[in-house]
Write an enzyme that holds these catalytic residues in place. Structure first.
Site, PDB file in Angstrom:
ATOM      1  N   LYS A 225     -69.086  50.767 -72.804  1.00 30.58           N
ATOM      2  CA  LYS A 225     -68.946  49.471 -73.492  1.00 30.58           C
ATOM      3  C   LYS A 225     -70.136  48.617 -73.097  1.00 30.58           C
ATOM      4  O   LYS A 225     -70.387  48.397 -71.912  1.00 30.58           O
ATOM      5  CB  LYS A 225     -67.623  48.814 -73.066  1.00 30.58           C
ATOM      6  CG  LYS A 225     -67.501  47.323 -73.348  1.00 30.58           C
ATOM      7  CD  LYS A 225     -66.054  46.868 -73.162  1.00 30.58           C
ATOM      8  CE  LYS A 225     -65.964  45.548 -72.411  1.00 30.58           C
ATOM      9  NZ  LYS A 225     -64.570  45.127 -72.205  1.00 30.58           N
TER      10      LYS A 225
ATOM     11  N   LYS B  85     -71.870  44.974 -73.092  1.00 32.12           N
ATOM     12  CA  LYS B  85     -71.680  43.548 -73.302  1.00 32.12           C
ATOM     13  C   LYS B  85     -72.805  43.072 -74.216  1.00 32.12           C
ATOM     14  O   LYS B  85     -73.972  43.460 -74.007  1.00 32.12           O
ATOM     15  CB  LYS B  85     -71.735  42.808 -71.958  1.00 32.12           C
ATOM     16  CG  LYS B  85     -70.526  43.087 -71.068  1.00 32.12           C
ATOM     17  CD  LYS B  85     -69.262  42.491 -71.679  1.00 32.12           C
ATOM     18  CE  LYS B  85     -68.124  42.473 -70.666  1.00 32.12           C
ATOM     19  NZ  LYS B  85     -66.916  41.828 -71.234  1.00 32.12           N
TER      20      LYS B  85
ATOM     21  N   GLU C 210     -65.467  44.126 -79.740  1.00 29.38           N
ATOM     22  CA  GLU C 210     -64.423  43.391 -79.039  1.00 29.38           C
ATOM     23  C   GLU C 210     -64.717  41.889 -79.057  1.00 29.38           C
ATOM     24  O   GLU C 210     -65.827  41.472 -78.703  1.00 29.38           O
ATOM     25  CB  GLU C 210     -64.360  43.913 -77.593  1.00 29.38           C
ATOM     26  CG  GLU C 210     -63.299  43.275 -76.702  1.00 29.38           C
ATOM     27  CD  GLU C 210     -63.307  43.883 -75.289  1.00 29.38           C
ATOM     28  OE1 GLU C 210     -63.955  44.935 -75.087  1.00 29.38           O
ATOM     29  OE2 GLU C 210     -62.678  43.302 -74.383  1.00 29.38           O
TER      30      GLU C 210
ATOM     31  N   ASP D 255     -59.465  40.747 -77.455  1.00 26.50           N
ATOM     32  CA  ASP D 255     -59.198  40.628 -76.017  1.00 26.50           C
ATOM     33  C   ASP D 255     -58.660  39.210 -75.793  1.00 26.50           C
ATOM     34  O   ASP D 255     -57.435  38.984 -75.815  1.00 26.50           O
ATOM     35  CB  ASP D 255     -60.499  40.904 -75.238  1.00 26.50           C
ATOM     36  CG  ASP D 255     -60.407  40.650 -73.736  1.00 26.50           C
ATOM     37  OD1 ASP D 255     -59.349  40.224 -73.262  1.00 26.50           O
ATOM     38  OD2 ASP D 255     -61.418  40.865 -73.015  1.00 26.50           O
TER      39      ASP D 255
ATOM     40  N   LYS E 127     -54.777  43.517 -71.526  1.00 28.79           N
ATOM     41  CA  LYS E 127     -55.182  43.109 -70.186  1.00 28.79           C
ATOM     42  C   LYS E 127     -53.957  42.421 -69.588  1.00 28.79           C
ATOM     43  O   LYS E 127     -53.623  41.296 -69.978  1.00 28.79           O
ATOM     44  CB  LYS E 127     -56.358  42.139 -70.311  1.00 28.79           C
ATOM     45  CG  LYS E 127     -57.375  42.235 -69.222  1.00 28.79           C
ATOM     46  CD  LYS E 127     -58.508  41.273 -69.476  1.00 28.79           C
ATOM     47  CE  LYS E 127     -59.765  41.951 -69.971  1.00 28.79           C
ATOM     48  NZ  LYS E 127     -60.875  41.022 -70.145  1.00 28.79           N
TER      49      LYS E 127
ATOM     50  N   GLY F 101     -59.937  45.241 -68.099  1.00 26.80           N
ATOM     51  CA  GLY F 101     -60.003  44.999 -66.667  1.00 26.80           C
ATOM     52  C   GLY F 101     -60.617  43.648 -66.383  1.00 26.80           C
ATOM     53  O   GLY F 101     -61.180  43.000 -67.283  1.00 26.80           O
TER      54      GLY F 101
HETATM   55  O1  OSB Z   1     -64.094  40.799 -71.483  1.00 19.46           O
HETATM   56  O2  OSB Z   1     -63.347  42.654 -70.863  1.00 19.46           O
HETATM   57  C1  OSB Z   1     -63.869  41.577 -70.574  1.00 19.46           C
HETATM   58  C2  OSB Z   1     -64.746  41.497 -66.850  1.00 19.46           C
HETATM   59  C3  OSB Z   1     -64.390  40.209 -66.532  1.00 19.46           C
HETATM   60  C4  OSB Z   1     -63.911  39.377 -67.511  1.00 19.46           C
HETATM   61  C5  OSB Z   1     -63.783  39.843 -68.824  1.00 19.46           C
HETATM   62  C6  OSB Z   1     -64.124  41.145 -69.159  1.00 19.46           C
HETATM   63  C7  OSB Z   1     -64.656  41.970 -68.150  1.00 19.46           C
HETATM   64  C8  OSB Z   1     -65.131  43.327 -68.406  1.00 19.46           C
HETATM   65  C9  OSB Z   1     -65.150  44.306 -67.257  1.00 19.46           C
HETATM   66  O3  OSB Z   1     -65.581  43.703 -69.468  1.00 19.46           O
HETATM   67  C10 OSB Z   1     -63.863  45.045 -67.151  1.00 19.46           C
HETATM   68  C11 OSB Z   1     -63.746  45.827 -65.866  1.00 19.46           C
HETATM   69  O4  OSB Z   1     -64.476  46.799 -65.693  1.00 19.46           O
HETATM   70  O5  OSB Z   1     -62.900  45.447 -65.024  1.00 19.46           O
HETATM   71 MG    MG Z   2     -63.424  41.712 -73.266  1.00 16.15          MG
END
Ligand code: OSB
Ligand code: MG
Length: 368
Positions: free
Chosen positions: A161, A163, A213, A238, A262, A290
């Site tokens: 994934k 960002k 996402e 999300d 989540k 996560g």
């Molecule tokens: O948007 O999924 C998210 C981490 C912190 C806050 C939001 C997000 C995330 C991650 C990492 O994308 C998820 C992980 O590896 O724990």
């Molecule tokens: Mg997210």
């Protein structure tokens, strides 16, 4: 069961590498741990709130405050306590899902440890291991990104994934596709775009991503529905999904065809299971998100990810993707999978010496 006292413990956990998203850069996690002491034994809950209210409205000092001031007294006043009763006792209070999730998880852990039952067994796990993806932060350059992605693929991660944010979207996706071929790939914008960016986001379509996402703001469910009609890549939500009810509404509106579950964001594992159930009833695939959890939070996430509707790899990465030293025995990737813990409750224990080494404050709240 009765809640007798609660330890609110803050720990500082340096990340192995900075994690940059469209909402900010994390270099270390300031984690609030909730240790519930009950008449049948103790249980742990990890509060997922970040230090600043940027991913969502919650932040770690706020979570500690609302727990101390409102939630813990309300839970301690419940005579026949179990995890379901936590939700009922906290229902009159608006929001603060991550704070609610932390105390509910601690109570559920205590309850399950006393009953000798695992989170996986309680939640309805259908497998003994879960396929894992990894969330890759925004980097300073494409070569740096390709190095990071290459390292994760070598480690065995089954899905990547990326960002994204305006200025870091089509080019990094193209570069990863060109270098690594048909690896399972998806992107996460953490609300960085507007509906007016639909044409731009459609430029991601040729790369056959699994999903995009949360491109739009948390409250723009209708905007996501509109975007879903313009963009071929499946939309996954999300931030917008805060309950089984909002999941049902988003699905009905056509705002998403995939959901990131989540547990922290929806108030705990009981509501997370309801989100899973609503999505399964609609044929909407889910995967486990996560919040850069330590081994305590990870254990429960991995148990949840073993439910049958979790048909896509989650952001349930191995401990060493986040921390050089975790506070529990590390979760390790085997053929791209993590094992679902089988011991009572979370099935993992914080190492008390390691815990003390990273602890920045401890507060004991006597509740009766
Ligand atoms: O948007 O999924 C998210 C981490 C912190 C806050 C939001 C997000 C995330 C991650 C990492 O994308 C998820 C992980 O590896 O724990
Ligand atoms: Mg997210």
């Amino acid at each position: 069961m009765k809640l007798e006292s609660v330890e609110l413990r803050r720990i500082a956990m340096p990340l192995v590498a900075p994690f940059r998203t469209s909402f900010g850069t994390q270099t270390s996690r300031d984690v609030l741990l909730v240790r519930a002491r009950t008449d049948v034994g103790e249980g742990w809950g990890e509060c997922a709130a970040l230090a600043d209210p940027r991913y969502s409205a919650e932040y770690v000092d706020g979570a500690a405050d609302v727990l101390r001031r409102f939630f813990l007294p309300a839970v301690a006043a419940v005579p026949d306590l179990d995890a379901y009763a936590v939700g009922r006792a906290l229902a009159p209070f608006a929001g603060h899902w991550m704070a609610k999730a932390a105390i509910e998880t601690a109570v559920l852990d205590a309850e399950l440890r006393a009953a000798g039952r695992s989170f996986g067994s309680f939640l309805g796990a259908a497998t003994d291991r879960v396929p894992c993806g990894v969330s890759v932060g925004i980097m300073d350059s494409i070569p740096e990104l390709l190095d990071a992605v290459g390292g994760y693929l070598d480690a065995g991660y089954l899905r990547i994934k990326l960002k994204i944010e305006p200025g870091w979207d089509v080019e990094p996706v193209r570069a990863v596709r060109e270098r690594f071929g048909d690896v399972a790939l998806q992107v996460d914008a953490n609300t960085a775009y507007a509906v007016s960016d639909a044409r731009h986001l459609a430029k991601l379509d040729p790369f056959e991503l699994l999903l995009i996402e949360q491109p739009l703001p948390e409250d723009d469910v209708l905007g996501h529905a509109e975007l879903a009609r313009t963009v071929a890549t499946p939309i996954c939500l999300d931030e917008s999904i805060t309950s089984a009810r909002t999941a049902a509404a988003a699905i009905r509106l056509g705002a998403c065809s995939i959901v990131n579950v989540k547990p922290a964001r929806v108030g705990g594992y009981l509501e997370a299971r309801r989100v899973h159930d609503v999505c399964a009833a609609h044929g909407v695939p889910v995967w486990c998100g996560g919040m850069l959890e330590t081994g305590l939070g990870r254990a429960a996430n991995v148990a949840l990810a073993a439910l049958p509707g979790f048909t896509l790899p989650g952001d349930t990465s191995a401990s060493d993707r986040y921390y050089a030293t975790d506070i529990t025995a590390p979760f390790e990737l085997v053929d791209g999978h993590l094992a679902v813990p089988t011991g009572p409750g979370l099935g993992v224990e914080p190492d008390s010496q390691l815990l003390d080494e990273v602890t920045t404050s401890v507060e004991e709240l006597r509740l009766r």
